[in-house]
Design a protein around this motif. Structure first.
Motif, PDB file in Angstrom:
ATOM      1  N   GLU A   1       0.856  -1.193   0.122  1.00  0.00           N
ATOM      2  CA  GLU A   1       0.090   0.125   0.115  1.00  0.00           C
ATOM      3  C   GLU A   1       0.985   1.270  -0.044  1.00  0.00           C
ATOM      4  OE1 GLU A   1      -4.157  -1.283   2.300  1.00  0.00           O
ATOM      5  OE2 GLU A   1      -2.233  -1.048   3.468  1.00  0.00           O
ATOM      6  N   ARG A   2       2.192   0.997  -0.070  1.00  0.00           N
ATOM      7  CA  ARG A   2       2.970   2.242   0.065  1.00  0.00           C
ATOM      8  C   ARG A   2       4.023   2.269  -0.980  1.00  0.00           C
ATOM      9  NH1 ARG A   2       6.750   2.617   3.946  1.00  0.00           N
ATOM     10  NH2 ARG A   2       6.803   0.439   4.221  1.00  0.00           N
ATOM     11  N   PHE A   3       4.635   3.401  -1.459  1.00  0.00           N
ATOM     12  CA  PHE A   3       5.809   3.767  -2.137  1.00  0.00           C
ATOM     13  C   PHE A   3       6.446   4.841  -1.973  1.00  0.00           C
ATOM     14  CE2 PHE A   3       2.176   4.991  -5.071  1.00  0.00           C
ATOM     15  CZ  PHE A   3       2.755   6.114  -5.474  1.00  0.00           C
ATOM     16  N   THR A   4       7.631   5.037  -2.167  1.00  0.00           N
ATOM     17  CA  THR A   4       8.488   6.093  -2.073  1.00  0.00           C
ATOM     18  C   THR A   4       8.799   6.698  -3.418  1.00  0.00           C
ATOM     19  OG1 THR A   4       8.961   5.553   0.228  1.00  0.00           O
ATOM     20  CG2 THR A   4      10.466   7.178  -0.794  1.00  0.00           C
ATOM     21  N   ILE A   5       8.930   7.906  -3.641  1.00  0.00           N
ATOM     22  CA  ILE A   5       9.709   8.648  -4.741  1.00  0.00           C
ATOM     23  C   ILE A   5      10.851   9.487  -4.228  1.00  0.00           C
ATOM     24  CG2 ILE A   5       9.375  10.327  -6.560  1.00  0.00           C
ATOM     25  CD1 ILE A   5       6.760   9.256  -7.119  1.00  0.00           C
ATOM     26  N   GLY A   6      11.921   9.157  -4.679  1.00  0.00           N
ATOM     27  CA  GLY A   6      13.229   9.951  -4.416  1.00  0.00           C
ATOM     28  C   GLY A   6      13.834  10.543  -5.565  1.00  0.00           C
ATOM     29  N   LEU A   7      14.032  11.831  -5.577  1.00  0.00           N
ATOM     30  CA  LEU A   7      14.474  12.684  -6.761  1.00  0.00           C
ATOM     31  C   LEU A   7      15.992  12.803  -6.447  1.00  0.00           C
ATOM     32  CD1 LEU A   7      11.295  15.169  -7.127  1.00  0.00           C
ATOM     33  CD2 LEU A   7      11.792  12.809  -8.390  1.00  0.00           C
TER      34      LEU A   7
ATOM     35  N   SER B   1      15.426  14.808  -2.243  1.00  0.00           N
ATOM     36  CA  SER B   1      14.130  14.856  -1.499  1.00  0.00           C
ATOM     37  C   SER B   1      13.471  13.548  -1.667  1.00  0.00           C
ATOM     38  CB  SER B   1      13.358  15.891  -2.392  1.00  0.00           C
ATOM     39  OG  SER B   1      13.074  15.842  -3.429  1.00  0.00           O
ATOM     40  N   GLU B   2      12.489  13.087  -0.542  1.00  0.00           N
ATOM     41  CA  GLU B   2      11.770  11.815  -0.960  1.00  0.00           C
ATOM     42  C   GLU B   2      10.315  12.218  -0.233  1.00  0.00           C
ATOM     43  OE1 GLU B   2      13.350   8.342   0.916  1.00  0.00           O
ATOM     44  OE2 GLU B   2      15.196   8.576  -0.173  1.00  0.00           O
ATOM     45  N   ARG B   3       9.446  11.457  -1.038  1.00  0.00           N
ATOM     46  CA  ARG B   3       8.054  11.678  -0.795  1.00  0.00           C
ATOM     47  C   ARG B   3       7.580  10.227  -0.429  1.00  0.00           C
ATOM     48  NH1 ARG B   3       5.467  14.680  -5.432  1.00  0.00           N
ATOM     49  NH2 ARG B   3       7.269  13.833  -6.473  1.00  0.00           N
ATOM     50  N   GLU B   4       6.584   9.809   0.506  1.00  0.00           N
ATOM     51  CA  GLU B   4       6.046   8.577   0.487  1.00  0.00           C
ATOM     52  C   GLU B   4       4.474   8.616   0.178  1.00  0.00           C
ATOM     53  OE1 GLU B   4       4.934   5.530   4.078  1.00  0.00           O
ATOM     54  OE2 GLU B   4       7.220   5.903   3.539  1.00  0.00           O
ATOM     55  N   PHE B   5       3.845   7.804  -0.337  1.00  0.00           N
ATOM     56  CA  PHE B   5       2.522   7.746  -0.890  1.00  0.00           C
ATOM     57  C   PHE B   5       2.035   6.613  -0.132  1.00  0.00           C
ATOM     58  CE2 PHE B   5       4.932  10.202  -3.797  1.00  0.00           C
ATOM     59  CZ  PHE B   5       3.928  11.073  -4.400  1.00  0.00           C
ATOM     60  N   HIS B   6       0.728   6.526   0.219  1.00  0.00           N
ATOM     61  CA  HIS B   6      -0.036   5.683   0.689  1.00  0.00           C
ATOM     62  C   HIS B   6      -1.598   5.350   0.136  1.00  0.00           C
ATOM     63  CE1 HIS B   6      -2.273   3.587   3.916  1.00  0.00           C
ATOM     64  NE2 HIS B   6      -1.192   2.786   4.175  1.00  0.00           N
ATOM     65  N   PHE B   7      -1.644   4.229  -0.405  1.00  0.00           N
ATOM     66  CA  PHE B   7      -2.881   3.865  -1.144  1.00  0.00           C
ATOM     67  C   PHE B   7      -3.440   2.797  -0.680  1.00  0.00           C
ATOM     68  CE2 PHE B   7      -0.777   6.942  -3.981  1.00  0.00           C
ATOM     69  CZ  PHE B   7      -1.754   7.808  -4.199  1.00  0.00           C
ATOM     70  N   PRO B   8      -4.400   2.768   0.032  1.00  0.00           N
ATOM     71  CA  PRO B   8      -4.923   1.472   0.825  1.00  0.00           C
ATOM     72  C   PRO B   8      -5.600   0.565  -0.158  1.00  0.00           C
ATOM     73  CG  PRO B   8      -5.638   3.397   2.091  1.00  0.00           C
ATOM     74  CD  PRO B   8      -4.952   3.963   0.826  1.00  0.00           C
ATOM     75  N   ARG B   9      -5.648  -0.759  -0.225  1.00  0.00           N
ATOM     76  CA  ARG B   9      -6.285  -1.564  -0.979  1.00  0.00           C
ATOM     77  C   ARG B   9      -7.677  -1.933  -0.254  1.00  0.00           C
ATOM     78  NH1 ARG B   9      -2.086  -4.357   1.469  1.00  0.00           N
ATOM     79  NH2 ARG B   9      -2.807  -5.876   2.653  1.00  0.00           N
ATOM     80  N   ILE B  10      -8.356  -2.591  -0.889  1.00  0.00           N
ATOM     81  CA  ILE B  10      -9.771  -3.136  -0.395  1.00  0.00           C
ATOM     82  C   ILE B  10      -9.590  -4.738   0.200  1.00  0.00           C
ATOM     83  CG2 ILE B  10     -12.165  -4.060  -1.082  1.00  0.00           C
ATOM     84  CD1 ILE B  10     -12.119  -2.036  -3.390  1.00  0.00           C
ATOM     85  N   GLY B  11      -9.670  -4.857   1.542  1.00  0.00           N
ATOM     86  CA  GLY B  11      -9.555  -5.997   2.194  1.00  0.00           C
ATOM     87  C   GLY B  11      -8.409  -6.488   1.722  1.00  0.00           C
ATOM     88  N   ASN B  12      -8.288  -7.929   1.324  1.00  0.00           N
ATOM     89  CA  ASN B  12      -7.171  -8.588   1.063  1.00  0.00           C
ATOM     90  C   ASN B  12      -6.682  -8.319  -0.124  1.00  0.00           C
ATOM     91  OD1 ASN B  12      -8.861 -10.252  -0.827  1.00  0.00           O
ATOM     92  ND2 ASN B  12      -8.679 -11.886   0.600  1.00  0.00           N
ATOM     93  N   GLY B  13      -7.247  -7.670  -0.974  1.00  0.00           N
ATOM     94  CA  GLY B  13      -6.684  -7.082  -2.153  1.00  0.00           C
ATOM     95  C   GLY B  13      -6.941  -7.692  -3.435  1.00  0.00           C
TER      96      GLY B  13
END
Length: 327
Positions: free
Chosen positions: A257-263, A267-279
């Protein structure tokens, strides 16, 4: 196509149970029937997961007129036979990965599906996870620049005997088909079609691969390096690198549910995108969307790509010395 997608599940094992659980969270879908080679097993599964009907044979599910789509959840050595049977009965299919044992079997399924104008999709659930979809969108927008390489791994120590499907050549055993399909498929998802492959592997006494590493060259010239293992636990991360930075999908990447972008500026930014249930709901939702829209296949997991990737796995197995009876 009715609004409600009436699902049948072929098989009653662990992955079938995960998919049945996920269907409860899919809008406009219902578990209409389940099939096992044992009526008792199918009946118990139906009672636990709310299937309306239980069948004591796979053929009975294929012939069930109250089914719109069948999820094939048997071991991959059975997918070819099961899929052809269901297609002959006029059913749309979601086929668990690995799609088949080899490219020839995959092509048989694709040819019949196209001849009968029936929807078929490989159940590469990872491609439909919200984090993966957003990562692809940002990369396509140029967030990390011109993408040139990818690294991915997937491994865990498997405590199973030689007769288990993971190590049994008669059941399509080996790390490549069970785990390697994940980094391979995602490398193609992010970098495009594969035009060259080189692999190395370690073999079990049964003759299947316990681990493998492989390098891919993609059509645009980008490179990827992948590892799969049934004897070590790996971080199971996936990193895509461009000339402006990188995007890392955190472990375990196949349903993160997570990924990071490093430039390049640090700089680094973390993103969070929940899935539905078990995916698993996300791939079922894609099948439903495609069926309602009358699409012959999914643009996110095209049937032709599944065939081509089985061909890549064929090449890798040949290079490391793994052969199945159907080859």
């Amino acid at each position: 196509m009715e609004k409600i997608i009436r699902w049948g599940i072929l098989g009653t094992g662990k992955i079938a149970k995960a998919f049945a659980t996920a269907l409860r969270e899919v809008p406009d879908a219902e578990l209409a029937a389940v099939a096992s080679r044992s009526l008792d097993s199918a009946t118990r599964f139906a009672a636990e997961y709310g299937a309306q009907r239980a069948h004591g044979s796979y053929q009975a599910l294929a012939d069930d007129p109250g089914i719109d789509a069948i999820y094939i959840a048997t071991p991959h050595a059975m997918h070819h036979e099961n899929a052809l049977m269901c297609l002959q009965a006029g059913k749309a299919l979601l086929i668990e990965k690995a799609f088949t044992l080899n490219r020839r079997e995959a092509q048989d399924i694709a040819d019949l599906a196209r001849a009968r104008k029936l929807f078929v999709m490989e159940a590469m659930w990872t491609r439909f996870q919200p984090a993966m979809q957003e990562a692809k969108r940002l990369i396509d927008m140029g967030e990390i620049g011109n993408v040139r390489n990818l690294q991915a791994d997937f491994g865990f120590p498997a405590d199973a005997g030689p007769e288990h499907r993971l190590f049994n050549p008669a059941l399509g055993g080996g790390s490549l088909l069970d785990l390697g399909i994940y980094p391979l498929s995602m490398a193609a998802f992010f970098l495009g079609p594969v035009r060259g492959v080189k692999g190395y592997g370690e073999l079990a006494p049964t003759g299947v691969d316990t681990q493998a590493s492989f390098a891919l060259q993609h059509e645009g010239g980008a490179l990827s390096v992948c590892t799969c293992s049934l004897n070590t636990r790996t971080p199971t991360t996936l990193t895509i690198c461009g000339d402006k930075g990188f995007l890392r999908l955190h472990g375990r990447f196949h349903h993160t549910e997570r990924f990071t972008i490093g430039l390049n500026d640090g700089s680094e930014r973390e993103f969070h995108f929940p899935r539905i249930g078990n995916g698993y709901a996300h791939e079922a939702m894609e099948v439903g969307r495609c069926l309602r829209e009358g699409l012959p296949e999914s643009a996110t997991m095209p049937l032709g790509e599944s065939v081509e990737l089985m061909g890549v796995l064929d090449q890798l197995r040949a290079q490391i010395g793994v052969r199945y009876a159907v080859d």
